[in-house]
Design an enzyme around this catalytic site. Structure first.
Site: not given
Length: 815
Positions: A483, A582, A710, A759
């Site tokens: 998964k 869960r 930044y 980013m």
């Protein structure tokens, strides 16, 4: 080569069958079948698998000859069939006996190689150095085991004038069998290191075991071992090659020059490598060439032409939805067969394409060589053949209609725009001799991406799975978790490998992950752990198996089966909530659950399972034991009510290691498969599967009091060298690691992040590192580095791995 009856006679086995089939190929892995009518399948029984389970499937595929072990397969139902069986007391011993007999038919020089490290490199380098003077039979890849050695020796044929075989051992009493099969006339010990130390009492025992290979040798090259480690009567005519003063050939290295000195002579050779391992391996090869009678000038020319050995194949995404398999460092029939097997294993596109260069010397006529090559491609179902080289082009009529041929790589590249449409939606194998420069073709075909890559080593994945297999009984099934893109590693490629090595089940989180696996030709059972009502039809259509965790999901799934008119029992997995809170049925719902299940004959409860909340934490063992109690109560009640036995699983990776009483008949392997252990002792036995790396884009020299990134967040307090890296938070490299919270590794040195992570980029301090633009940068390559990133983020390694974004190119490597 042999008939099946001859093999029975040689191995002192019973022959059953009406016909004596010709055998030219030997197969131990049913998934690698290529020429069924000429193949003998050797059914081996091991601790992890039993080859006899695949005989019926192989008969359907056209195999006619089988070497089997008595009492392992019922041959009576095939007494009138068009197949033959060689029934032995032990099929592995029979294979080894046949190889020993086969070796006795040849009187050519045979070099036997063993050692802790460097066996395959020395073997491949000797092949490079000697291939123009001999027709060489050599071990394919790293075929050096009790199975690999006999398969290698059985490749010997009358055309060969030299053989080079590896032999590897991991414990006492293994080498004698391999020595009898190889029967070398010349020997090489590449090194003595720590590999397989756990299998021996001490270093002396390991050395003695390895030296058994050389009992038939006229001379043996021994590298990196002092003379006092070996007694005079252990081997004949040893030649010690090392940096020790008492060496017969003492070697040193300086300024690209390998120096070898004996008592009477000295030699100096330029070599194209400078790392310690390569220098040592080159010294071994030079010593062997000296022993074979080559003069200094010839050896110098040969050593200077040595090329790096690619011990692994790379898988990359290519243009036009293609998949690219790079194996372009040599081109001979033996390595091509292995590459074609890998192509079959990894193929998940509409077409299979091979781009192949002229084949290196083989000892047979060119016409016969390319006739064999054409047959090999035909047997492998290759849709398009691209031949590059004047020799292969001259035999164009032998190959499939529509094949493409070019005189050289430059010619292919110049015509690429005219033919590139033929490569769409294909799995493409690049297989060429290094002199053809297939790297340029690879760059042309691969999907363009930036310098940040996540490299996944499928061999290490396999080794980790095998470690966990060693902890469970042979009757316990193994479910593997793929998964979340295979914990960031890529679910399809991971699943392909797991299917190939024979795990029993896969598990995904959502149905769309399972659909992707089915579309990629994954046939293993797949459990969907978070089925959503909108996806139930996909689950049914793609024969996925849903987790049923509450009554609403139970009724929804039954209703969907009814709507689709499905009455045959459909496999489902019942989730029990034993304390995780869960998903799952709680203890007070058990009676109602079994009552409901009895109403629905269209359901087949395939398994009952639960999740442990703290299997890795000894402090929570009391709670874990209570979870196990509740789980056992659930499955005993369900099995009693339904009247049949189901699969039961509660152990995750940590549970496999710590809770052997709770393995039942299946366990679930997740993070451990990717190289993360439950404790330091286990961690030492695992290998990290993924390496996240990038390259330096630019280097700047920033002055004191300037700032970086930044908001001027990175304050420069002294003259600083700064490297900009093309990795940022959009790649999964978290902003929280900025401003010195963590860093990266360049040339083995830790470099802290300056300022905030952007980013697409970040900046690091390289003031004390000698590096250049374009140099490699490691984000993480081992479990310790992964753990350090997790600690810096106050999270767990699972999150670090799964955060590697989809835009980061995955490159898959396999030896």
């Amino acid at each position: 080569m042999y008939t099946s009856q001859q093999i029975a006679h040689i191995t002192n086995s019973e022959f059953l069958g009406k016909r004596h089939y010709a055998v030219n190929y030997f197969l131990t892995d049913s998934r690698n079948l290529q020429a069924p009518h000429e193949t003998l399948f050797v059914a081996l029984k091991t601790a992890r698998n039993n080859g006899h389970n695949y005989i019926e499937q192989l008969i359907e595929s056209g195999v006619k000859s089988f070497l089997i072990q008595e009492h392992e397969f019922d041959v009576s139902k095939y007494k009138n069939a068009d197949v033959s069986f060689i029934v032995s007391k032990n099929s592995l011993k029979a294979l080894q006996t046949l190889a020993t007999h086969h070796r006795e038919k040849f009187s050519i020089p045979v070099i036997g190689i063993t050692g802790s490290n460097g066996k395959t490199v020395v073997k491949e380098w000797l092949y490079q150095l000697l291939k123009n003077d001999y027709v060489i039979c050599r071990s394919p890849k790293s075929y050096n085991s009790q199975i690999g050695v006999p398969l290698s020796v059985l490749n010997l044929n009358a055309s060969h004038t030299l053989a080079i075989f590896e032999a590897g051992v991991s414990q006492p009493n293994e080498m004698e069998t391999l020595a009898n099969i190889i029967k070398p006339s010349l020997g090489i010990l590449t090194s003595i290191g720590s590999a397989h130390d756990e299998g021996f009492e001490n270093e002396a025992q390991k050395i003695s075991e390895k030296l058994l290979l050389f009992k038939t040798c006229n001379a043996t090259i021994l590298n990196g071992i002092a003379k006092n480690k070996i007694s005079e009567n252990q081997i004949s005519n040893p030649v010690f090659v090392s940096g020790f003063d008492d060496a017969d050939l003492k070697f040193s290295f300086s300024n690209d020059t390998l120096s070898l000195k004996s008592k009477t002579q000295s030699f100096n050779f330029k070599i194209p490598f400078s790392d310690q391992a390569s220098v040592s391996n080159a010294a071994t090869c030079a010593a062997m060439l000296l022993h074979l009678g080559y003069d200094e000038k010839t050896i110098a020319q040969k050593l200077l032409s040595l090329q790096a050995i690619a011990l692994r194949m790379e898988i990359k995404n290519g243009i036009h939805n293609s998949l690219l398999i790079n194996d372009y460092y040599n081109s001979d029939l033996d390595s091509l067969k292995i590459a074609l097997n890998y192509l079959q294993q990894q193929n998940r596109r509409a077409k299979k394409i091979v781009i192949v260069s002229d084949i290196e010397q083989s000892g047979i006529s060119a016409k016969e060589l390319y006739h064999q090559l054409a047959n090999l491609f035909s047997q492998s179902g290759i849709d398009l053949i691209v031949g590059i080289g004047r020799e292969i082009s001259s035999f164009k009529p032998l190959f499939k209609a529509g094949s493409l041929f070019f005189n050289n790589t430059k010619h292919f590249i110049s015509q690429f725009q005219l033919v590139n449409f033929q490569f769409s939606n294909s799995t493409i194998l690049l297989k060429g001799a290094r002199s053809f420069g297939f790297e340029d073709i690879s760059r042309l075909l691969q999907q363009k991406s930036h310098d940040t890559v996540f490299e996944i080593n499928l061999n290490k994945l396999t080794n980790n799975v095998n470690y966990y297999r060693s902890l469970i009984s042979s009757d316990v099934k193994l479910m593997c978790m793929v998964k979340a893109m295979g914990y960031g590693s890529g679910s399809v490629e991971i699943a392909k490998t797991l299917q190939h090595i024979g795990v029993n089940y896969l598990a995904v989180a959502y149905a769309d992950e399972g659909v992707e696996l089915r579309q990629a030709q994954i046939h293993l059972p797949v459990m969907v752990m978070n089925p959503e009502e909108d996806a139930l039809e996909d689950i049914i259509n793609y024969r996925l198996e849903p987790e049923i965790y509450n009554f609403k999901m139970l009724h929804s799934f039954v209703n969907r089966l009814d709507t689709l008119g499905i009455t045959e029992p459909f496999p489902v997995h019942i989730k029990i909530d034993t304390g995780m809170h869960r998903l799952g049925f709680e203890e007070n719902e058990f009676e109602k659950l079994v009552s409901e299940l009895k109403k629905f004959p269209q359901l087949k409860v395939q398994s009952i399972f639960s999740h442990l909340a703290g299997s890795d934490n000894p402090d929570l063992d009391d709670f874990t034991n209570e979870q196990i109690r509740i789980f056992e109560k659930a499955f005993l009640l369900i099995e009693k009510t339904l009247g049949y036995t189901v699969i039961k699983h509660i152990c995750n990776s940590a549970g496999i290691s710590r809770l052997k009483n709770a393995h039942y008949n299946m366990v679930r392997l997740g993070i451990g498969m990717y190289g993360i252990g439950v404790n330091s002792a286990e961690q030492a036995k695992l290998e990290n599967v993924g390496v996240l790396k990038t390259r330096i884009s630019q280097i700047k020299h920033v002055h004191k009091n300037d700032t970086v990134s930044y908001n001027r967040s990175g304050k420069i307090e002294k003259e600083t060298s700064v490297a900009t890296l093309p990795i940022g938070y959009a790649d999964g490299f978290s902003r929280a690691l900025g401003n010195g919270k963590h860093g990266v590794y360049i040339k083995g040195k830790f470099c802290k992040i300056l300022g905030t992570v952007c980013m697409d980029m970040c900046m690091v301090d390289i003031t004390n590192v000698d590096c250049n633009e374009g140099d490699e940068v490691i984000i993480f390559e081992n479990a310790v580095q992964l753990s350090e990133i997790a600690q810096a983020l106050n999270t767990i390694t699972y999150e670090v791995l799964t955060n590697v974004s989809g835009r980061v190119k995955r490159v898959y490597v396999q030896e």
